[in-house]
Write a protein that holds these residues in place. Structure first.
Motif, PDB file in Angstrom:
ATOM      1  N   THR A 201      30.997  39.752  41.430  1.00  0.00           N
ATOM      2  CA  THR A 201      32.248  39.209  41.967  1.00  0.00           C
ATOM      3  C   THR A 201      33.107  38.630  40.851  1.00  0.00           C
ATOM      4  O   THR A 201      34.313  38.894  40.788  1.00  0.00           O
ATOM      5  N   VAL A 202      32.508  37.875  39.955  1.00  0.00           N
ATOM      6  CA  VAL A 202      33.252  37.305  38.827  1.00  0.00           C
ATOM      7  C   VAL A 202      33.830  38.412  37.960  1.00  0.00           C
ATOM      8  O   VAL A 202      35.010  38.373  37.587  1.00  0.00           O
ATOM      9  N   ARG A 203      33.030  39.431  37.628  1.00  0.00           N
ATOM     10  CA  ARG A 203      33.524  40.542  36.798  1.00  0.00           C
ATOM     11  C   ARG A 203      34.696  41.246  37.479  1.00  0.00           C
ATOM     12  O   ARG A 203      35.687  41.598  36.827  1.00  0.00           O
ATOM     13  N   THR A 204      34.577  41.477  38.786  1.00  0.00           N
ATOM     14  CA  THR A 204      35.639  42.168  39.526  1.00  0.00           C
ATOM     15  C   THR A 204      36.928  41.344  39.508  1.00  0.00           C
ATOM     16  O   THR A 204      38.008  41.867  39.204  1.00  0.00           O
ATOM     17  N   LEU A 205      36.821  40.083  39.835  1.00  0.00           N
ATOM     18  CA  LEU A 205      38.008  39.224  39.876  1.00  0.00           C
ATOM     19  C   LEU A 205      38.621  39.058  38.486  1.00  0.00           C
ATOM     20  O   LEU A 205      39.854  39.060  38.345  1.00  0.00           O
ATOM     21  N   ASP A 206      37.802  38.928  37.470  1.00  0.00           N
ATOM     22  CA  ASP A 206      38.288  38.809  36.101  1.00  0.00           C
ATOM     23  C   ASP A 206      39.062  40.065  35.703  1.00  0.00           C
ATOM     24  O   ASP A 206      40.119  39.987  35.075  1.00  0.00           O
ATOM     25  N   PHE A 207      38.541  41.233  36.099  1.00  0.00           N
ATOM     26  CA  PHE A 207      39.238  42.491  35.821  1.00  0.00           C
ATOM     27  C   PHE A 207      40.609  42.502  36.494  1.00  0.00           C
ATOM     28  O   PHE A 207      41.614  42.868  35.877  1.00  0.00           O
ATOM     29  N   PHE A 208      40.668  42.089  37.762  1.00  0.00           N
ATOM     30  CA  PHE A 208      41.952  42.120  38.472  1.00  0.00           C
ATOM     31  C   PHE A 208      42.931  41.088  37.931  1.00  0.00           C
ATOM     32  O   PHE A 208      44.142  41.317  37.945  1.00  0.00           O
ATOM     33  N   LEU A 209      42.440  39.993  37.427  1.00  0.00           N
ATOM     34  CA  LEU A 209      43.339  38.998  36.853  1.00  0.00           C
ATOM     35  C   LEU A 209      43.861  39.434  35.494  1.00  0.00           C
ATOM     36  O   LEU A 209      45.048  39.307  35.204  1.00  0.00           O
ATOM     37  N   LYS A 210      42.996  39.993  34.657  1.00  0.00           N
ATOM     38  CA  LYS A 210      43.354  40.224  33.261  1.00  0.00           C
ATOM     39  C   LYS A 210      43.676  41.662  32.885  1.00  0.00           C
ATOM     40  O   LYS A 210      44.369  41.899  31.891  1.00  0.00           O
ATOM     41  N   GLU A 211      43.153  42.643  33.630  1.00  0.00           N
ATOM     42  CA  GLU A 211      43.285  44.026  33.163  1.00  0.00           C
ATOM     43  C   GLU A 211      43.924  45.001  34.140  1.00  0.00           C
ATOM     44  O   GLU A 211      44.562  45.957  33.705  1.00  0.00           O
ATOM     45  N   ALA A 212      43.732  44.834  35.411  1.00  0.00           N
ATOM     46  CA  ALA A 212      44.241  45.813  36.382  1.00  0.00           C
ATOM     47  C   ALA A 212      45.769  45.861  36.330  1.00  0.00           C
ATOM     48  O   ALA A 212      46.428  44.823  36.325  1.00  0.00           O
ATOM     49  N   PRO A 213      46.323  47.063  36.285  1.00  0.00           N
ATOM     50  CA  PRO A 213      47.783  47.165  36.269  1.00  0.00           C
ATOM     51  C   PRO A 213      48.358  46.638  37.581  1.00  0.00           C
ATOM     52  O   PRO A 213      47.852  46.942  38.662  1.00  0.00           O
ATOM     53  N   GLN A 214      49.376  45.843  37.450  1.00  0.00           N
ATOM     54  CA  GLN A 214      50.020  45.268  38.626  1.00  0.00           C
ATOM     55  C   GLN A 214      51.491  45.027  38.310  1.00  0.00           C
ATOM     56  O   GLN A 214      51.901  45.034  37.156  1.00  0.00           O
TER      57      GLN A 214
END
Length: 164
Positions: free
Chosen positions: A75-88
């Motif tokens: 969960t932490v890895r997923t959320l960290d990815f969406f905060l810092k890396e996922a295009p938005q």
């Protein structure tokens, strides 16, 4: 097999989809699964499916299918990815992402409904784990979303937006 045993099996098999079809590095979940026991290289990740996974992990912990430590770390890895890396853009995420790299797939649109499903999973995870790190990640992701922008100067959300 009793009705309860049948439902237990269906529930566990539903969880196993998320267990098998996620990328352990970034937490992204395939939009679909192959019919055979083979890799799924051409299928993109879905942000909605990833949101569903964020709700499936706590259920799996409660049912004894996944350890709490494993669910928490993923969960932490997923959320960290969406905060810092996922295009938005303005906090909304693209519907489909490359499973490995996380970049936008082809001309995928920013999707308010899929972003909402991801956010719902994130909010559920924050409540379940009651963990400062997860709560901070979720809060930052949530607060970044510019909901009025997606209203398109109207009263209802646009179905999608694309930079093209």
């Amino acid at each position: 097999m009793s009705r309860e045993e049948f439902l237990d099996r269906v529930q566990e098999n539903a969880f196993r989809f998320f267990e098998k079809e996620h990328n352990p590095v970034n937490g992204l979940v395939h939009d679909g699964a192959p019919n055979q026991e083979e890799d799924n290289p051409g299928v993109p990740a879905s942000i909605a499916g990833t949101g569903f996974a964020l709700t499936a992990y706590p259920v799996a912990v409660e049912r004894g299918w996944m350890s709490r430590a494993t669910a928490h770390a993923l969960t932490v890895r997923t959320l960290d990815f969406f905060l810092k890396e996922a295009p938005q853009h303005k906090g909304f995420f693209y519907h489909f992402l490359n499973m490995q790299t996380g970049v936008r797939m082809s001309r995928s649109e920013l999707s308010p409904i899929d972003t909402a499903l991801l956010l719902a999973g994130a909010l559920f995870a924050a409540e379940y784990f009651d963990d400062t790190k997860i709560r901070e990640l979720v809060q930052k992701i949530y607060e970044r979303v510019d909901f009025p922008w997606m209203l398109n100067h109207g009263k209802h959300f646009a179905l999608a937006w694309s930079p093209e």
